[in-house]
Write a protein that holds these residues in place. Structure first.
Motif, PDB file in Angstrom:
ATOM      1  N   CYS A 177       0.832  -1.203   0.000  1.00  0.00           N
ATOM      2  CA  CYS A 177       0.000   0.000   0.000  1.00  0.00           C
ATOM      3  C   CYS A 177       0.868   1.255   0.000  1.00  0.00           C
ATOM      4  O   CYS A 177       2.101   1.186   0.005  1.00  0.00           O
ATOM      5  CB  CYS A 177      -0.931  -0.012   1.208  1.00  0.00           C
ATOM      6  N   SER A 182      -2.900  12.854   5.103  1.00  0.00           N
ATOM      7  CA  SER A 182      -4.360  12.967   4.992  1.00  0.00           C
ATOM      8  C   SER A 182      -4.787  14.260   4.316  1.00  0.00           C
ATOM      9  O   SER A 182      -5.915  14.360   3.826  1.00  0.00           O
ATOM     10  CB  SER A 182      -4.998  12.862   6.373  1.00  0.00           C
ATOM     11  N   ALA A 187      -5.174  11.665  -1.074  1.00  0.00           N
ATOM     12  CA  ALA A 187      -5.853  11.030   0.063  1.00  0.00           C
ATOM     13  C   ALA A 187      -7.363  11.198   0.008  1.00  0.00           C
ATOM     14  O   ALA A 187      -8.068  10.715   0.897  1.00  0.00           O
ATOM     15  CB  ALA A 187      -5.318  11.614   1.374  1.00  0.00           C
ATOM     16  N   ARG A 188      -7.874  11.847  -1.036  1.00  0.00           N
ATOM     17  CA  ARG A 188      -9.316  12.122  -1.072  1.00  0.00           C
ATOM     18  C   ARG A 188     -10.151  10.893  -1.388  1.00  0.00           C
ATOM     19  O   ARG A 188     -11.314  10.804  -1.007  1.00  0.00           O
ATOM     20  CB  ARG A 188      -9.598  13.219  -2.110  1.00  0.00           C
ATOM     21  N   GLY A 189      -9.584   9.939  -2.100  1.00  0.00           N
ATOM     22  CA  GLY A 189     -10.354   8.759  -2.485  1.00  0.00           C
ATOM     23  C   GLY A 189     -10.028   7.558  -1.616  1.00  0.00           C
ATOM     24  O   GLY A 189      -9.352   7.666  -0.581  1.00  0.00           O
ATOM     25  N   ASP A 190     -10.514   6.398  -2.077  1.00  0.00           N
ATOM     26  CA  ASP A 190     -10.288   5.158  -1.339  1.00  0.00           C
ATOM     27  C   ASP A 190      -9.113   4.371  -1.909  1.00  0.00           C
ATOM     28  O   ASP A 190      -8.791   3.294  -1.410  1.00  0.00           O
ATOM     29  CB  ASP A 190     -11.548   4.280  -1.371  1.00  0.00           C
ATOM     30  N   PHE A 191      -8.515   4.882  -2.967  1.00  0.00           N
ATOM     31  CA  PHE A 191      -7.318   4.261  -3.538  1.00  0.00           C
ATOM     32  C   PHE A 191      -6.542   5.317  -4.309  1.00  0.00           C
ATOM     33  O   PHE A 191      -7.045   6.427  -4.563  1.00  0.00           O
ATOM     34  CB  PHE A 191      -7.686   3.081  -4.456  1.00  0.00           C
ATOM     35  N   ARG A 262      -3.009   8.333   5.815  1.00  0.00           N
ATOM     36  CA  ARG A 262      -3.930   7.335   5.270  1.00  0.00           C
ATOM     37  C   ARG A 262      -3.110   6.262   4.563  1.00  0.00           C
ATOM     38  O   ARG A 262      -2.177   6.573   3.818  1.00  0.00           O
ATOM     39  CB  ARG A 262      -4.908   7.968   4.288  1.00  0.00           C
ATOM     40  N   LEU A 264      -3.415   3.563   1.783  1.00  0.00           N
ATOM     41  CA  LEU A 264      -4.341   3.328   0.685  1.00  0.00           C
ATOM     42  C   LEU A 264      -3.790   2.307  -0.304  1.00  0.00           C
ATOM     43  O   LEU A 264      -2.572   2.254  -0.537  1.00  0.00           O
ATOM     44  CB  LEU A 264      -4.623   4.630  -0.057  1.00  0.00           C
ATOM     45  N   ARG A 267      -3.933   1.253  -7.461  1.00  0.00           N
ATOM     46  CA  ARG A 267      -4.539   0.561  -8.588  1.00  0.00           C
ATOM     47  C   ARG A 267      -3.976   1.078  -9.905  1.00  0.00           C
ATOM     48  O   ARG A 267      -3.401   2.152  -9.970  1.00  0.00           O
ATOM     49  CB  ARG A 267      -6.062   0.736  -8.573  1.00  0.00           C
TER      50      ARG A 267
END
Length: 310
Positions: A177, A182, A187-191, A262, A264, A267
């Motif tokens: 990861c 943050s 860091a705004r998304g989930d990935f 964060r 994350l 992808r």
């Protein structure tokens, strides 16, 4: 060949050199000068009538004769230590297991396992040490630890080329990861999309050697901009929290990350898998070692990480 004059000091120095990988590191760990270490190794090699250590540019490794002597030296030194404990009135170490771990395993898995062992086996004592994978492998070979938690990355080769091979079991296998401040736009998304890693600043490993790029996302098609280097994973994460850059992190560190960070997934490219291995010498383990290994496996299974076969 005459071992009658080999001293216990020479045996301890020999074990330290095999464990540390260099004469310089062994001298530092023992509080000796490098010349004193060299003299002890020369003495034990004269007694053996053979070269016990192969001198290489990256350090030393045991020769075939060295592995034979190391196996016997472990037995002698363990017996001497047991005699010293008995004479001083200390309890035997039959219920003691010496465990080594890589730093990320020490962040979450090892503390949870020790809590579980205190509940299930209160008479069992675990003494531990942190180190990098190469150092822990040498410590296993030298008999200084009984079990080791090692890190492994593709192509997942054996941790060393020595014979016989270490007994290995994969405890967890997870995708690598990214640790992101943050407040960072990523860091705004989930990935994080791998394409967005171009032009980022990085917090990498030590400033020299093979770990220099540890902390930089693998396979970047540009020369990374390394803002800071730090060996300790917690220091890296606090630098991330301070907005100093990004760094790679195993998924297991998500629960141990400081505020402002964060962890994350990434992808858009090949998955960068990382394994945590449980390693020991191939001979049959003692019953306390078996109990500690079983607890480590159980805690790893309970961590929601997918597991792989040994």
């Amino acid at each position: 060949m005459d071992f009658t004059d080999v001293s216990l000091t020479a045996l301890r120095v020999f074990r330290a050199v095999a464990e540390q990988g260099t004469f310089t590191a062994a001298a530092g760990s023992l509080g000796y000068t490098q010349s004193a270490v060299s003299r002890q190794i020369a003495a034990i090699e004269r007694a053996a009538g053979a070269e016990l250590l192969e001198r290489r540019r990256d350090g030393v490794r045991l020769t075939t004769a060295g592995r034979v002597v190391m196996r016997r030296a472990r037995t002698v030194l363990d017996e001497i230590d047991a005699a010293a404990r008995e004479l001083s009135g200390l309890p035997e170490q039959a219920g003691t297991v010496r465990l080594g771990w890589v730093p990320t395993a020490g962040a979450v898995l090892v503390p949870r396992a020790l809590v579980a062992l205190r509940q299930s086996d209160p008479g069992l004592r675990v003494v531990g040490r942190e180190g990098g994978t190469p150092t822990l492998v040498r410590a296993l070979r030298a008999g200084s630890i009984d079990l080791a938690l090692l890190a492994s990355a593709p192509p997942f080769r054996a941790p060393d080329a020595e014979s016989p091979p270490l007994a290995l079991q994969t405890l967890t296998e997870r995708a690598l990861c990214l640790a992101v401040p943050s407040t960072h736009p990523l860091a705004r998304g989930d990935f994080v999309d791998v394409a967005d890693l171009r032009g980022q600043r990085w917090i990498a490993g030590s400033s020299s050697g093979e770990d220099r790029l540890m902390g930089v996302w693998p396979g970047l098609d540009e020369r990374p901009d390394i803002a800071h280097t730090a060996r300790d994973w917690l220091a890296k994460l606090h630098l991330v929290a301070a907005g100093c850059g990004l760094t790679t992190a195993p998924a297991v560190l998500a629960s141990a990350a400081p505020p402002g960070v964060r962890i994350l997934p990434v992808r858009g490219g090949p998955q960068e898998q990382r394994r945590l291995l449980l390693a020991r010498l191939p001979q049959s383990p003692t019953e306390p070692v078996t109990r500690v290994a079983a607890t480590l496996r159980a805690v790893a299974l309970a961590s929601d990480a997918p597991t792989a076969a040994p």
